[in-house]
Design a protein around this motif. Structure first.
Motif, PDB file in Angstrom:
ATOM      1  N   SER A 402     122.756  72.984 -45.741  1.00  0.00           N
ATOM      2  CA  SER A 402     123.835  73.958 -45.494  1.00  0.00           C
ATOM      3  C   SER A 402     123.457  74.938 -44.378  1.00  0.00           C
ATOM      4  CB  SER A 402     124.169  74.733 -46.772  1.00  0.00           C
ATOM      5  OG  SER A 402     123.051  75.507 -47.175  1.00  0.00           O
ATOM      6  N   VAL A 403     122.144  75.201 -44.227  1.00  0.00           N
ATOM      7  CA  VAL A 403     121.671  76.123 -43.182  1.00  0.00           C
ATOM      8  C   VAL A 403     121.818  75.487 -41.805  1.00  0.00           C
ATOM      9  CG1 VAL A 403     119.635  77.343 -42.290  1.00  0.00           C
ATOM     10  CG2 VAL A 403     120.112  77.329 -44.746  1.00  0.00           C
ATOM     11  N   ILE A 404     121.458  74.200 -41.702  1.00  0.00           N
ATOM     12  CA  ILE A 404     121.638  73.469 -40.433  1.00  0.00           C
ATOM     13  C   ILE A 404     123.125  73.393 -40.094  1.00  0.00           C
ATOM     14  CG2 ILE A 404     121.465  71.187 -39.330  1.00  0.00           C
ATOM     15  CD1 ILE A 404     118.821  72.583 -39.291  1.00  0.00           C
ATOM     16  N   ASP A 405     123.949  73.174 -41.123  1.00  0.00           N
ATOM     17  CA  ASP A 405     125.405  73.111 -40.903  1.00  0.00           C
ATOM     18  C   ASP A 405     125.929  74.444 -40.352  1.00  0.00           C
ATOM     19  OD1 ASP A 405     128.078  71.829 -41.252  1.00  0.00           O
ATOM     20  OD2 ASP A 405     128.350  73.432 -42.709  1.00  0.00           O
ATOM     21  N   THR A 406     125.458  75.541 -40.936  1.00  0.00           N
ATOM     22  CA  THR A 406     125.858  76.870 -40.462  1.00  0.00           C
ATOM     23  C   THR A 406     125.426  77.070 -39.015  1.00  0.00           C
ATOM     24  OG1 THR A 406     125.776  77.860 -42.660  1.00  0.00           O
ATOM     25  CG2 THR A 406     125.517  79.365 -40.807  1.00  0.00           C
ATOM     26  N   PHE A 407     124.203  76.678 -38.705  1.00  0.00           N
ATOM     27  CA  PHE A 407     123.680  76.839 -37.341  1.00  0.00           C
ATOM     28  C   PHE A 407     124.503  76.023 -36.340  1.00  0.00           C
ATOM     29  CE2 PHE A 407     120.801  75.438 -33.892  1.00  0.00           C
ATOM     30  CZ  PHE A 407     120.564  76.685 -33.321  1.00  0.00           C
ATOM     31  N   VAL A 408     124.760  74.755 -36.667  1.00  0.00           N
ATOM     32  CA  VAL A 408     125.518  73.865 -35.759  1.00  0.00           C
ATOM     33  C   VAL A 408     126.920  74.421 -35.519  1.00  0.00           C
ATOM     34  CG1 VAL A 408     126.588  71.573 -35.568  1.00  0.00           C
ATOM     35  CG2 VAL A 408     124.213  71.782 -36.339  1.00  0.00           C
ATOM     36  N   ARG A 409     127.565  74.887 -36.597  1.00  0.00           N
ATOM     37  CA  ARG A 409     128.935  75.395 -36.459  1.00  0.00           C
ATOM     38  C   ARG A 409     128.985  76.703 -35.666  1.00  0.00           C
ATOM     39  NH1 ARG A 409     132.945  73.507 -40.115  1.00  0.00           N
ATOM     40  NH2 ARG A 409     132.169  71.835 -41.460  1.00  0.00           N
ATOM     41  N   SER A 410     127.993  77.579 -35.872  1.00  0.00           N
ATOM     42  CA  SER A 410     128.079  78.921 -35.277  1.00  0.00           C
ATOM     43  C   SER A 410     127.477  79.009 -33.878  1.00  0.00           C
ATOM     44  CB  SER A 410     127.393  79.946 -36.198  1.00  0.00           C
ATOM     45  OG  SER A 410     126.017  79.636 -36.360  1.00  0.00           O
ATOM     46  N   CYS A 411     126.935  77.900 -33.370  1.00  0.00           N
ATOM     47  CA  CYS A 411     126.318  77.916 -32.035  1.00  0.00           C
ATOM     48  C   CYS A 411     127.360  77.992 -30.924  1.00  0.00           C
ATOM     49  CB  CYS A 411     125.456  76.667 -31.828  1.00  0.00           C
ATOM     50  SG  CYS A 411     123.717  76.982 -32.102  1.00  0.00           S
ATOM     51  N   GLY A 412     127.979  79.130 -30.782  1.00  0.00           N
ATOM     52  CA  GLY A 412     128.955  79.304 -29.709  1.00  0.00           C
ATOM     53  C   GLY A 412     128.325  79.071 -28.356  1.00  0.00           C
ATOM     54  N   VAL A 413     129.126  78.751 -27.371  1.00  0.00           N
ATOM     55  CA  VAL A 413     128.587  78.518 -26.027  1.00  0.00           C
ATOM     56  C   VAL A 413     128.974  79.669 -25.109  1.00  0.00           C
ATOM     57  CG1 VAL A 413     128.547  76.019 -26.220  1.00  0.00           C
ATOM     58  CG2 VAL A 413     130.608  77.133 -25.412  1.00  0.00           C
ATOM     59  N   GLY A 427     120.676  80.793 -40.797  1.00  0.00           N
ATOM     60  CA  GLY A 427     121.190  79.860 -39.799  1.00  0.00           C
ATOM     61  C   GLY A 427     122.335  80.380 -38.970  1.00  0.00           C
ATOM     62  N   HIS A 428     122.869  81.556 -39.292  1.00  0.00           N
ATOM     63  CA  HIS A 428     123.961  82.110 -38.492  1.00  0.00           C
ATOM     64  C   HIS A 428     123.463  82.455 -37.091  1.00  0.00           C
ATOM     65  CE1 HIS A 428     126.636  82.708 -42.027  1.00  0.00           C
ATOM     66  NE2 HIS A 428     127.557  82.594 -41.093  1.00  0.00           N
ATOM     67  N   PHE A 429     124.146  81.921 -36.112  1.00  0.00           N
ATOM     68  CA  PHE A 429     123.814  82.162 -34.700  1.00  0.00           C
ATOM     69  C   PHE A 429     124.848  83.150 -34.156  1.00  0.00           C
ATOM     70  CE2 PHE A 429     124.876  81.328 -30.294  1.00  0.00           C
ATOM     71  CZ  PHE A 429     123.659  81.149 -29.660  1.00  0.00           C
ATOM     72  N   VAL A 451     124.445  76.047 -22.931  1.00  0.00           N
ATOM     73  CA  VAL A 451     123.835  75.561 -24.172  1.00  0.00           C
ATOM     74  C   VAL A 451     122.353  75.414 -23.860  1.00  0.00           C
ATOM     75  CG1 VAL A 451     123.841  73.810 -25.963  1.00  0.00           C
ATOM     76  CG2 VAL A 451     125.930  74.239 -24.674  1.00  0.00           C
ATOM     77  N   CYS A 452     121.548  76.329 -24.365  1.00  0.00           N
ATOM     78  CA  CYS A 452     120.135  76.295 -23.984  1.00  0.00           C
ATOM     79  C   CYS A 452     119.380  75.214 -24.764  1.00  0.00           C
ATOM     80  CB  CYS A 452     119.495  77.667 -24.187  1.00  0.00           C
ATOM     81  SG  CYS A 452     119.399  78.191 -25.899  1.00  0.00           S
ATOM     82  N   LYS A 453     118.281  74.792 -24.184  1.00  0.00           N
ATOM     83  CA  LYS A 453     117.454  73.718 -24.755  1.00  0.00           C
ATOM     84  C   LYS A 453     117.023  74.076 -26.185  1.00  0.00           C
ATOM     85  CE  LYS A 453     113.037  71.350 -23.888  1.00  0.00           C
ATOM     86  NZ  LYS A 453     112.419  71.724 -25.169  1.00  0.00           N
ATOM     87  N   GLU A 454     116.685  75.357 -26.392  1.00  0.00           N
ATOM     88  CA  GLU A 454     116.213  75.796 -27.703  1.00  0.00           C
ATOM     89  C   GLU A 454     117.280  75.581 -28.790  1.00  0.00           C
ATOM     90  OE1 GLU A 454     113.781  77.789 -24.623  1.00  0.00           O
ATOM     91  OE2 GLU A 454     115.910  77.376 -24.878  1.00  0.00           O
TER      92      GLU A 454
END
Length: 555
Positions: A402-413, A427-429, A451-454
C-alpha cells in the motif's frame, strides 16, 4: 438566386431566430471551444451575433457572445443585457469566473455570474474564494471609473452584488468566513492604498454583518484574537530571523518565549486555527517547537488541539506565501476534479495561508527531502523499507504494497530540484517551495516535464510494472485536467492583478495553454505528453548536476 443562397446558409424560424446549417454549426462549435484568452476575429464576432438567439440555449456560448457585443453601441448593449442575458441557459462555474474578470464592464453581466456562483456549495465556493476576493478589484474599478468612461450610457455600473454574496456566505459558514477574513486582511495590508481602502470597507461591512448574526460578538472576538496571535508570532519570528544568534540559541529563545506565561502562547482559551478554522487550538507546545535551518529561519510550532491531538505548523516571516497559497489551491482543485472521475492520486495538498504580504503559515508534514533520503539511505526504496517493511512482498521489494501504491500515485510531475521534493514515511510524495512553478526556473532549458531518476528508482526502475502504472496515472490525470483547462485558466487570470511576482511578470495564461496543449486533439495531446515523459530523464539528470554544482559554489 439570392433567396436560394440564403436558404442554403440558414433557416429563419417564425420567432426571428436564425438556425445555422451543418457547416455553420461546425464553425460555431470551433469558436465555442476556444480558450478564454482567445480573441475573436471580426468575422467570428459577426457570426456569433448573427446566431445569438440560437446560441442562448448553449451554456458555453455566453462568454463568446459577450465578446461579440459592440459595447459602444447602445442598441447592441440593450439587446444583449436586457433581452438575451435573462433568457440564457445556466452557465458553468468556469464561465461565471471569466465573467467576473476585468474585461466585463456591465454590472448586470457580473450580477448574472454571481447568481450562477450562488449554486455552488460551501466546499466548492471555498476553492474559488481566493479569486473571488480578487474579483472585487474589478468591481471597484468599474465604479471608480464610472464618470470617466467613454462607453455608451446603456452600460450599467451599479453594484453587482458580489460583495454582499461573499459576506452572506462568510457569515453563514464560519470556516469559509474565516478564510474570507484573512484573504481580505492581506489585501488591506498591501501597498495599493486605493484598493486597501476598498477592502477595508468590505472588512468593516463583513464584521458588522457578523455582529448582527447569532453569536456574532463571540465570533468577532475570536477573529480579533486570531489577529493578535498572528501579530505576536510575526513579531517573534522577525526578532529571531534578524538576530545574529546561532540556530541552537534561536531555538532556545523561541521555547523560552513560548513557555513564558506572560505571552499567553503555551496556554490559551480555545481558538480556531487561522490556517484551518475547523481545528480548535488551546496553546503551543514549547518543548516540541523549533526553528528551521533555512535563510529565513521559519518557526516550527506544535499546536495543542482541544481534542488532545497536536497540529504542527510552519510560520514564516519575510516571505511572500501568496504564491504557495495559490499553487496549493490549484492542487486542491485538481485533486477534487480527479476524484470526481474516480482517480485518487493520494495527493497531499497541505493547507497554506498568507496572513500578510510577507508572512504566513502552512501545515508541517513530517517528511524528508529526496536529497536527504538518498544521502542517508542510498535510495528511496531503502527509506520506505525502513519505515514500512514487508519481507513477504516480492513485487514491492520488501516494502508494504500500500505504501508503494501511495508513492506511485502521488508522484506528481513537474518540479525542479531534489531539495523541493519530499517523501513522507507512508510513501506520500509532495512538493514544497513553489517559487519557480509558474515558469521562472533558475536553470537554463528546464525540462517541460520532470521525473527524476530517484523517483523512478523508488518505483523499482524504468522497466518495472509500477513505473508503467505511474505513466498510466499521468496520462489519465492529464486527460481529466485538460477537460477543465478553462476553469484553471480563469482562476489564474483572476490573480493577474494580485501583485504575485511570477503571475505579474509572465503570461501565465499562455504557459498553461502550452502545458495542456489545447491546440491539439486529445489523442495528439496524450502522444505529445508521453513523448515528453519518455525523453525527460537523461536531460534532467544532467541539468540537476549542473544546478547542484551552482548551489555548492554559491554557498
Amino acid at each position: 438566386m439570392e433567396c436560394v443562397l440564403f436558404a442554403v446558409t440558414e433557416v429563419v424560424h417564425t420567432t426571428g431566430e436564425l438556425k445555422p446549417n451543418a457547416k455553420i454549426r461546425d464553425e460555431l462549435g470551433v469558436i465555442l471551444n476556444y480558450s478564454p484568452s482567445q480573441q475573436l476575429s471580426s468575422e467570428e464576432k459577426d457570426l456569433i451575433w448573427k446566431f445569438r438567439f440560437y446560441l442562448a440555449r448553449d451554456k458555453r456560448g455566453l462568454t463568446k457572445f459577450l465578446k461579440a457585443v459592440t459595447w459602444r453601441d447602445s442598441f447592441e448593449v440593450k439587446q444583449a443585457v436586457e433581452e438575451l442575458l435573462p433568457m440564457w441557459t445556466e452557465i458553468d462555474t468556469d464561465d461565471a469566473l471569466e465573467l467576473l474578470g476585468p474585461s466585463t464592464v456591465d454590472s448586470r453581466v457580473r450580477a448574472f455570474a454571481v447568481k450562477q456562483l450562488s449554486r455552488a456549495d460551501d466546499d466548492e465556493l471555498t476553492l474559488y474564494l481566493l479569486q473571488l476576493v480578487q474579483a472585487l478589484k474589478f468591481e471597484s474599478t468599474v465604479s471608480d471609473q464610472r464618470s470617466s468612461r467613454s462607453a455608451t450610457n446603456a452600460i450599467s455600473y451599479e453594484d453587482s452584488g458580489l460583495t454582499d454574496f461573499l459576506i452572506a456566505r462568510g457569515v453563514q459558514n464560519p470556516t469559509l468566513g474565516n478564510r474570507l477574513y484573512w484573504y481580505l486582511m492581506v489585501e488591506v495590508a498591501l501597498e495599493d492604498k486605493i484598493m486597501a481602502k476598498m477592502y477595508g470597507r468590505v472588512v468593516f461591512k463583513f464584521m458588522n454583518k457578523i455582529l448582527e448574526s447569532e453569536g456574532g460578538s463571540e465570533r468577532r472576538e475570536l477573529m480579533r484574537r486570531q489577529g493578535l496571535l498572528v501579530e505576536t508570532l510575526a513579531k517573534r519570528a522577525r526578532e529571531l530571523r534578524t538576530s545574529k544568534d546561532p540556530r541552537p540559541k534561536k531555538i532556545e529563545r523561541l521555547r523560552s518565549l513560548l513557555a513564558d506565561s506572560r505571552n499567553n502562547l503555551s496556554s490559551m482559551a480555545p481558538l480556531p486555527l487561522p490556517l484551518n478554522a475547523k481545528i480548535e487550538i488551546t496553546g503551543i507546545i514549547p518543548e516540541k517547537s523549533s526553528v528551521f535551518k533555512s535563510n529565513l529561519f521559519p518557526l516550527l510550532l506544535y499546536f495543542q488541539c482541544s481534542d488532545g491531538s497536536e497540529f504542527p505548523v510552519i510560520f514564516k516571516d519575510g516571505d511572500d506565501m501568496r504564491q504557495d497559497q495559490l499553487v496549493i489551491q490549484l492542487f486542491t482543485l485538481m485533486d477534487r476534479l480527479l476524484r470526481k472521475e474516480n482517480l485518487d492520486l493520494k495527493l497531499s495538498p497541505y493547507p497554506v495561508l498568507a496572513t500578510g504580504p510577507l508572512q504566513g503559515m502552512a501545515q508541517f508534514v513530517p517528511s524528508k527531502t529526496i536529497a536527504a533520503i538518498v544521502s542517508e539511505h542510498g535510495n528511496l526504496l531503502n527509506y520506505l523499507r525502513v519505515h514500512n517493511p514487508d519481507e513477504g512482498s516480492v513485487g514491492t521489494s520488501g516494502v508494504e504494497p500500500s505504501v508503494i501504491d501511495t508513492f506511485v500515485r502521488s508522484c506528481g510531475v513537474g518540479d525542479r530540484h531534489l531539495d523541493n521534493l519530499l517523501v513522507a514515511p507512508d510513501g506520500h510524495f509532495f512538493h514544497v517551495d513553489f517559487g519557480y512553478i509558474l515558469g521562472r526556473d533558475p536553470k537554463p532549458f528546464p525540462p517541460p516535464v520532470k521525473v527524476c531518476k530517484e523517483m523512478v528508482d523508488g518505483m523499482g526502475g524504468a522497466q518495472s510494472p509500477h513505473y508503467a502504472r505511474f505513466k498510466n496515472f499521468c496520462f489519465t490525470a492529464f486527460t481529466i485536467l485538460r477537460k477543465s483547462a478553462n476553469l484553471i485558466l480563469n482562476l489564474v487570470a483572476l490573480m493577474v492583478d494580485a501583485n504575485i511576482p511570477d503571475i505579474k511578470h509572465r503570461d501565465v495564461h499562455e504557459q498553461i495553454q502550452e502545458k495542456f496543449r489545447l491546440d491539439l486533439t486529445e489523442e495528439d495531446a496524450i502522444k505529445h505528453f508521453e513523448a515528453l515523459l519518455n525523453e525527460t530523464s537523461y536531460l534532467t539528470v544532467v541539468l540537476d548536476r549542473i544546478h547542484d554544482l551552482a548551489q555548492y559554489w554559491r554557498s
